[in-house]
Design an enzyme around this catalytic site. Structure first.
Site, PDB file in Angstrom:
ATOM      1  N   LYS A  26       0.826  -1.206   0.000  1.00 55.73           N
ATOM      2  CA  LYS A  26       0.000   0.000   0.000  1.00 55.73           C
ATOM      3  C   LYS A  26       0.864   1.262   0.000  1.00 55.73           C
ATOM      4  O   LYS A  26       0.650   2.185  -0.779  1.00 55.73           O
ATOM      5  CB  LYS A  26      -0.929  -0.022   1.212  1.00 55.73           C
ATOM      6  CG  LYS A  26      -2.037   1.022   1.179  1.00 55.73           C
ATOM      7  CD  LYS A  26      -3.010   0.804   2.332  1.00 55.73           C
ATOM      8  CE  LYS A  26      -3.732  -0.509   2.190  1.00 55.73           C
ATOM      9  NZ  LYS A  26      -4.666  -0.782   3.296  1.00 55.73           N
ATOM     10  N   ARG A  96      -3.717   2.886   8.489  1.00 59.17           N
ATOM     11  CA  ARG A  96      -4.037   1.642   7.790  1.00 59.17           C
ATOM     12  C   ARG A  96      -2.808   0.756   7.662  1.00 59.17           C
ATOM     13  O   ARG A  96      -1.675   1.239   7.578  1.00 59.17           O
ATOM     14  CB  ARG A  96      -4.590   1.953   6.391  1.00 59.17           C
ATOM     15  CG  ARG A  96      -5.747   2.939   6.406  1.00 59.17           C
ATOM     16  CD  ARG A  96      -6.070   3.474   5.030  1.00 59.17           C
ATOM     17  NE  ARG A  96      -6.921   2.577   4.280  1.00 59.17           N
ATOM     18  CZ  ARG A  96      -7.109   2.665   2.973  1.00 59.17           C
ATOM     19  NH1 ARG A  96      -6.486   3.589   2.274  1.00 59.17           N
ATOM     20  NH2 ARG A  96      -7.910   1.832   2.354  1.00 59.17           N
ATOM     21  N   GLY A 105      -8.531  -7.600   4.420  1.00 57.28           N
ATOM     22  CA  GLY A 105      -9.355  -7.729   5.614  1.00 57.28           C
ATOM     23  C   GLY A 105      -8.682  -8.386   6.796  1.00 57.28           C
ATOM     24  O   GLY A 105      -9.289  -8.515   7.852  1.00 57.28           O
ATOM     25  N   MET A 107      -5.887  -7.408   8.486  1.00 60.39           N
ATOM     26  CA  MET A 107      -5.305  -6.521   9.491  1.00 60.39           C
ATOM     27  C   MET A 107      -6.186  -5.291   9.664  1.00 60.39           C
ATOM     28  O   MET A 107      -7.182  -5.124   8.969  1.00 60.39           O
ATOM     29  CB  MET A 107      -3.877  -6.162   9.101  1.00 60.39           C
ATOM     30  CG  MET A 107      -2.931  -7.359   9.254  1.00 60.39           C
ATOM     31  SD  MET A 107      -1.268  -6.987   8.735  1.00 60.39           S
ATOM     32  CE  MET A 107      -1.487  -6.749   6.981  1.00 60.39           C
ATOM     33  N   ARG A 352      -3.458  -1.707  -6.155  1.00 62.99           N
ATOM     34  CA  ARG A 352      -2.630  -2.903  -5.999  1.00 62.99           C
ATOM     35  C   ARG A 352      -3.025  -3.873  -7.104  1.00 62.99           C
ATOM     36  O   ARG A 352      -4.107  -3.747  -7.685  1.00 62.99           O
ATOM     37  CB  ARG A 352      -2.847  -3.553  -4.631  1.00 62.99           C
ATOM     38  CG  ARG A 352      -4.276  -3.984  -4.360  1.00 62.99           C
ATOM     39  CD  ARG A 352      -4.481  -4.397  -2.924  1.00 62.99           C
ATOM     40  NE  ARG A 352      -5.893  -4.683  -2.632  1.00 62.99           N
ATOM     41  CZ  ARG A 352      -6.398  -4.806  -1.415  1.00 62.99           C
ATOM     42  NH1 ARG A 352      -5.629  -4.664  -0.361  1.00 62.99           N
ATOM     43  NH2 ARG A 352      -7.678  -5.071  -1.227  1.00 62.99           N
ATOM     44  N   HIS A 468     -15.856  -8.600   1.798  1.00 62.66           N
ATOM     45  CA  HIS A 468     -14.811  -9.476   2.345  1.00 62.66           C
ATOM     46  C   HIS A 468     -14.976 -10.907   1.834  1.00 62.66           C
ATOM     47  O   HIS A 468     -14.019 -11.545   1.390  1.00 62.66           O
ATOM     48  CB  HIS A 468     -14.870  -9.448   3.882  1.00 62.66           C
ATOM     49  CG  HIS A 468     -13.942 -10.421   4.535  1.00 62.66           C
ATOM     50  ND1 HIS A 468     -14.331 -11.698   4.895  1.00 62.66           N
ATOM     51  CD2 HIS A 468     -12.642 -10.317   4.864  1.00 62.66           C
ATOM     52  CE1 HIS A 468     -13.306 -12.333   5.426  1.00 62.66           C
ATOM     53  NE2 HIS A 468     -12.268 -11.518   5.427  1.00 62.66           N
ATOM     54  N   GLU A 754      14.349 -43.561  -1.613  1.00 64.14           N
ATOM     55  CA  GLU A 754      13.468 -43.080  -0.550  1.00 64.14           C
ATOM     56  C   GLU A 754      14.052 -43.326   0.836  1.00 64.14           C
ATOM     57  O   GLU A 754      13.365 -43.142   1.845  1.00 64.14           O
ATOM     58  CB  GLU A 754      12.085 -43.735  -0.672  1.00 64.14           C
ATOM     59  CG  GLU A 754      12.127 -45.238  -0.868  1.00 64.14           C
ATOM     60  CD  GLU A 754      10.809 -45.831  -1.334  1.00 64.14           C
ATOM     61  OE1 GLU A 754       9.757 -45.313  -0.932  1.00 64.14           O
ATOM     62  OE2 GLU A 754      10.834 -46.802  -2.117  1.00 64.14           O
ATOM     63  N   SER A 773      14.135 -42.565  -9.277  1.00 61.80           N
ATOM     64  CA  SER A 773      12.932 -41.773  -9.037  1.00 61.80           C
ATOM     65  C   SER A 773      12.896 -41.498  -7.544  1.00 61.80           C
ATOM     66  O   SER A 773      12.859 -42.435  -6.743  1.00 61.80           O
ATOM     67  CB  SER A 773      11.682 -42.541  -9.474  1.00 61.80           C
ATOM     68  OG  SER A 773      10.526 -41.756  -9.215  1.00 61.80           O
ATOM     69  N   GLY A 775      11.389 -40.903  -4.271  1.00 60.08           N
ATOM     70  CA  GLY A 775      10.097 -41.029  -3.587  1.00 60.08           C
ATOM     71  C   GLY A 775      10.083 -40.073  -2.415  1.00 60.08           C
ATOM     72  O   GLY A 775      10.421 -40.447  -1.292  1.00 60.08           O
ATOM     73  N   THR A 776       9.724 -38.833  -2.678  1.00 57.16           N
ATOM     74  CA  THR A 776       9.905 -37.781  -1.670  1.00 57.16           C
ATOM     75  C   THR A 776       8.998 -37.929  -0.462  1.00 57.16           C
ATOM     76  O   THR A 776       9.290 -37.378   0.597  1.00 57.16           O
ATOM     77  CB  THR A 776       9.707 -36.392  -2.304  1.00 57.16           C
ATOM     78  OG1 THR A 776       8.442 -36.358  -2.983  1.00 57.16           O
ATOM     79  CG2 THR A 776      10.823 -36.093  -3.298  1.00 57.16           C
ATOM     80  N   CYS A 840       8.654 -38.511  -7.785  1.00 56.20           N
ATOM     81  CA  CYS A 840       7.287 -39.016  -7.970  1.00 56.20           C
ATOM     82  C   CYS A 840       6.451 -38.907  -6.699  1.00 56.20           C
ATOM     83  O   CYS A 840       5.341 -39.424  -6.654  1.00 56.20           O
ATOM     84  CB  CYS A 840       7.308 -40.459  -8.456  1.00 56.20           C
ATOM     85  SG  CYS A 840       8.094 -41.605  -7.295  1.00 56.20           S
ATOM     86  N   TYR A 860      12.569 -34.909 -14.821  1.00 52.36           N
ATOM     87  CA  TYR A 860      11.110 -34.820 -14.841  1.00 52.36           C
ATOM     88  C   TYR A 860      10.557 -34.770 -13.425  1.00 52.36           C
ATOM     89  O   TYR A 860      11.249 -35.105 -12.455  1.00 52.36           O
ATOM     90  CB  TYR A 860      10.496 -36.005 -15.601  1.00 52.36           C
ATOM     91  CG  TYR A 860      10.636 -37.344 -14.896  1.00 52.36           C
ATOM     92  CD1 TYR A 860       9.690 -37.778 -13.963  1.00 52.36           C
ATOM     93  CD2 TYR A 860      11.723 -38.184 -15.170  1.00 52.36           C
ATOM     94  CE1 TYR A 860       9.815 -38.992 -13.315  1.00 52.36           C
ATOM     95  CE2 TYR A 860      11.854 -39.403 -14.522  1.00 52.36           C
ATOM     96  CZ  TYR A 860      10.900 -39.804 -13.593  1.00 52.36           C
ATOM     97  OH  TYR A 860      11.032 -41.005 -12.948  1.00 52.36           O
TER      98      TYR A 860
END
Length: 882
Positions: A26, A96, A105, A107, A352, A468, A754, A773, A775-776, A840, A860
């Site tokens: 702002k 403000r 809305g 704050m 904004r 709002h 993994e 690959s 495996g997260t 993956c 990938y």
């Protein structure tokens, strides 16, 4: 000495225009609007750095900052000719918030600050309008008591409602100056009753109370929730903007409004907004009064009777339209604007980049690129990939019957069905239990943020298109119908009435945020059409991205969906999902219960044709594309029954005694099965399982004219030797099928990384595996020592306390898990230069995680079907930013 206060307006700019990190969005935009000659009331910004210091120093302000603020007040006084606290001609200011990103809305704001029992008389004299002066004082006490003194807002609202009822009025604008003077006296008495002290009369005390409260609102519960939902760091802080008041409540030639330079719901290039005559800004956004349309076309389209601004104030509207064009050209983006008209003079209070729906974001980005306002690269970067989720799910079937209860304003597009709930706590609780809910409120407030997030859709009786509820719903991608004025909502009784009909909590309702319709019951849906602007932007994105995007899928329907969304293969086909279907589970259980290899092979022979058929269907859909198939991963006990009735049924089907079955289940029981006998450990112990699966894969592949490239993935490998053993099983099955059929197909054998040990020993493992690959999901669990299934109890607290920046199961823990991935990638490439690398886990559809994959040079990412477009766009953005 550090500068904390930056002035703007009247030809003065203390620098920092455009610096949103320092001045907040702002403050930066006010300074910038002033610098390009737009009519901005003068003021100053207290920087975000002071927000941090405010908390560090025990919510106090140093003398140096007080001196800077005094200079800021003097700056406003010099331009306006009014003096702060002067009984004859008082300067009034607004205080403000302004974070570096929009938090609508969330704050606090205080308007009309500087009024007391003396200055209200001066304001009446200089304005020539007693009613206006006392209305402003009434508003100030009410807002200050709520925001700064934290008193019960409902008591003040109740006093106002009683004052109107006693006089037979519907609107507060009908109250006379004398009525308002009496209301001010009531408000002051309320403050003394609730606060224990008289309402503060010293204007400087008022100012510092308001500045402290606005800084303090950064740590309000609703602001914290909003930040958590939108990944906004708590350390950013907010700025505070103090600005000369201009008044939209000075009679019929004054007004206030909110507007967008383009339609934030559709993206159409048309001015969009609302205004109220003789009102202040809070009246529009709070939804207390139903606003009027900005343009004649919008009014006629809605069939509304009150005059539009274009009709009621044609000269001011013409000025405003000119400002719209100036701002959009200057910022090169759709703008969300707040303005006030004071006695026919236009003032700009804020601009904004406007929040918009995904549909609008796409259209605006593509249109602006086609208009030459931005480049195609900028257009790609303008659209939030996560927002695409709004476009990828079904909408209401236009031909389905609808039991329409009422119609409101189409505030946020999309449609949703769910159980009616009438408060945010209930919405959150029911949603957490897996129920779809529609949050129904008379009007929403910032305190409803958690319920709005939990709900599938939002319905309000009051408020306009810029209320709002509308703004927050659009930002969240939730369908919203607002201003449904025929609804009589009784939140206490948890019900609503429309004429003679009732809807109670738990009843199913449907809302259509595109048409504004509210319906009883559930309405069927249809799949979206992804063409037009969506197709154009995706085409631009695909031309810029380096990362390939695959999908996690194991059914033909999911595979087709993913291909339609642009998937370039399968990155994870979980074969265990196929084992649970129909009669297959019986064969699986027979295999598990078998006492020896011969018994297991007999059961597996029953599964072979089923697996072969599954793979053939998937290969047909993915013809010519790579398909990564993970061999059986979960522990065997998952396939066994748990209830007494199930034990009896399985025992009968397997022709074994119930007690034998129970004993076998007890033998397979594991205390920590996710770190137990699963993944490649099953294959090492029972190689015939992986042998059957490999045979099914190759028999399916050679049966097709256009075969894909099967990539057979061995899960949960920790050592090179495990992968050697399992690759030998796969290769043996492949050669057997090739010899039997006289046909060969290319294939790869690799592994899912993994486990931390696998990442550390990636160089050795790459001697055997042709691809990794990551495996997260499990790599995150095993690296952090945190169970994904149990972490929800405490991870939110960890994120709030800054231990993790985000939930590590939602967005990759780059510092920990990410370092292991980077290390494994580096060591794997050193051994095998052409090794194929991808992820993956669920992180494959997370934009921040995709950016990490781009930076690390993976080949990938693989995401669930509906997140494929998100991944495509995020991959393009990552490539452009890199």
């Amino acid at each position: 000495m550090t500068q904390y206060v930056y002035r703007f307006g009247g030809g003065v700019s203390d620098g920092g225009a455009g610096d949103k990190n320092l001045l907040g969005g702002k403050g930066a935009n006010l300074a910038e609007m002033a610098s390009i000659g737009l009519p901005v009331p003068p003021g100053f910004t207290i920087s975000t750095e002071m927000c941090t210091r405010y908390y560090e120093e025990g919510e106090t302000f140093p003398d140096s900052v007080k001196a800077e603020v005094a200079n800021g007040i003097a700056h406003i006084e010099g331009i306006t000719g009014k003096r702060f606290g002067d009984a004859a001609d008082p300067l009034l200011v607004s205080v403000r918030s302004g974070a570096r990103v929009s938090m609508p809305g969330m704050m606090d704001t205080v308007l009309n600050l500087g009024l007391n029992d003396q200055t209200v008389q001066g304001l009446a004299a200089t304005s020539g309008d007693d009613r206006f002066a006392w209305d402003s004082y009434r508003r100030f006490i009410q807002m200050y008591a709520d925001v700064v003194l934290e008193l019960d807002h409902g008591r003040f609202e109740e006093a106002l409602e009683i004052a109107k009822e006693d006089r037979g009025f519907a609107l507060d604008t009908e109250l006379s100056a004398k009525d308002l003077q009496g209301l001010v006296a009531e408000y002051k008495a309320l403050v003394e009753e609730l606060w224990g002290k008289p309402f503060p009369q010293d204007v400087h005390d008022q100012l510092w109370g308001a500045v402290g409260a606005v800084f303090g609102s950064w740590q309000s519960e609703r602001a914290k929730v909003y930040r958590r939902l939108n990944d906004i760091p708590g350390g950013w802080g907010t700025a505070v903007n103090v600005q000369a008041m201009v008044f939209g409540n000075m009679g019929e030639t004054s007004a206030t409004g909110v507007a967008f330079t383009r339609d934030p719901s559709t993206g159409e290039r048309a001015y969009y907004g609302e205004f109220l005559i003789n009102a202040q800004g809070e009246d529009v956004v709070a939804g207390i009064r139903t606003p009027q349309y900005l343009t004649l076309a919008a009014r006629e389209r809605a069939g509304a009777k009150p005059a539009s601004m274009e009709e009621a104030m044609p000269e001011v509207y013409s000025q405003l339209a000119g400002v719209f064009d100036t701002l959009e050209t200057h910022y090169r983006d759709m703008q969300d604007i707040e303005f006030t008209v004071e006695r026919a003079k236009l003032w700009m209070l804020q601009t904004r980049s406007g929040k918009r729906t995904a549909k609008a974001a796409l259209k605006i980005a593509v249109d602006m690129a086609n208009e030459g306002l931005i480049s195609t690269e900028e257009a790609i970067l303008r659209v939030d990939p996560q927002a695409l989720d709004q476009l990828l799910h079904p909408t209401l079937d236009p031909d389905a019957p609808r039991d329409v209860l009422t119609k409101g304003l189409p505030a946020s597009p999309g449609a949703a069905s769910g159980k009616a709930v009438f408060d945010s706590d209930t919405a959150e609780k029911r949603a957490a239990a897996g129920e779809a809910v529609i949050l129904i409120r008379i009007e929403t407030s910032p305190e409803d943020i958690h319920g709005m997030h939990a709900a599938k859709g939002i319905l309000t009786a009051r408020g306009g298109m810029t209320s709002h509820a509308a703004v927050v719903a659009r930002g969240m991608g939730r369908p919203c119908v607002s201003g449904a004025g025929t609804l009589a909502i009784n939140a206490r009784e948890k019900m609503l009435r429309v004429g003679s009909r009732e809807v109670r909590e738990g009843d199913i309702v449907t809302i259509d945020g595109t048409t504004g319709e509210v319906m009883f019951g559930e309405v069927p849906t249809v799949q979206p059409e992804l063409s037009g602007d969506f197709g154009t932007l995706m085409e631009w994105a695909d031309a810029k991205r380096r990362l390939k995007v695959r999908t996690n899928a194991e059914t033909p329907l999911d595979c087709r969906t993913a291909r339609d969304f642009g998937a370039e293969g399968i990155g994870l086909c979980r074969t265990e999902h196929m084992f649970f279907e129909g009669a297959r589970i019986t064969a699986v259980r027979q295999m598990i219960l078998a006492e020896d290899e011969a018994g297991r092979r007999a059961a597996l022979e029953k599964l072979l044709p089923e697996q072969r058929s599954d793979f053939a269907e998937i290969f047909r859909v993915m013809a010519g594309l790579p398909v990564t198939i993970r061999l059986l991963d979960p522990p065997l006990h998952e396939f066994l029954p748990h209830e007494e009735a199930e034990f009896a049924e399985v025992a009968q089907a397997a022709s074994v005694d119930v007690e034998v079955l129970k004993r076998r289940a007890a033998e397979l029981h594991e205390f920590n099965p996710m770190l137990g006998h699963r993944g490649c450990r099953l294959g090492v112990t029972y190689p015939e399982i992986y042998e059957m699966q490999a045979r099914a894969i190759f028999e399916a592949a050679v049966s097709l004219d256009e075969a894909p490239v099967p990539e057979i993935m061995i899960p949960l490998v920790a050592t090179k030797r495990e992968l050697e053993l399992m690759k030998a099983v796969v290769d043996k099955a492949a050669e057997a099928v090739f010899a039997e059929t006289g046909k060969r197909v290319d294939y790869l054998v690799g592994t899912m990384i993994e486990l931390p040990r696998a990442a550390l020993k990636a160089g050795e493992i790459a001697e055997v595996g042709a691809f990794f690959s990551f495996g997260t999901n499990d790599l995150t669990q095993t690296t952090l020592g945190v169970s994904r299934d149990d972490a929800a109890r405490f991870l939110t607290s960890y994120v709030e306390k800054g231990i993790y920046a985000k939930d590590p199961f939602v967005s990759l823990d780059v510092e920990g898990v990410g370092e292991l991935i980077a290390l494994a990638a580096e060591r794997g490439r050193k051994t095998r230069g052409d090794i194929k690398l991808g992820i993956c886990g669920e992180h494959g559809g997370d934009p921040a995680s995709i950016a990490f994959c781009e930076a690390t040079g993976l080949d990938y990412v693989s995401a669930s079907p509906y997140r494929v477009p998100i991944a495509r766009l995020a991959a393009a953005q990552a490539a452009l930013r890199k």
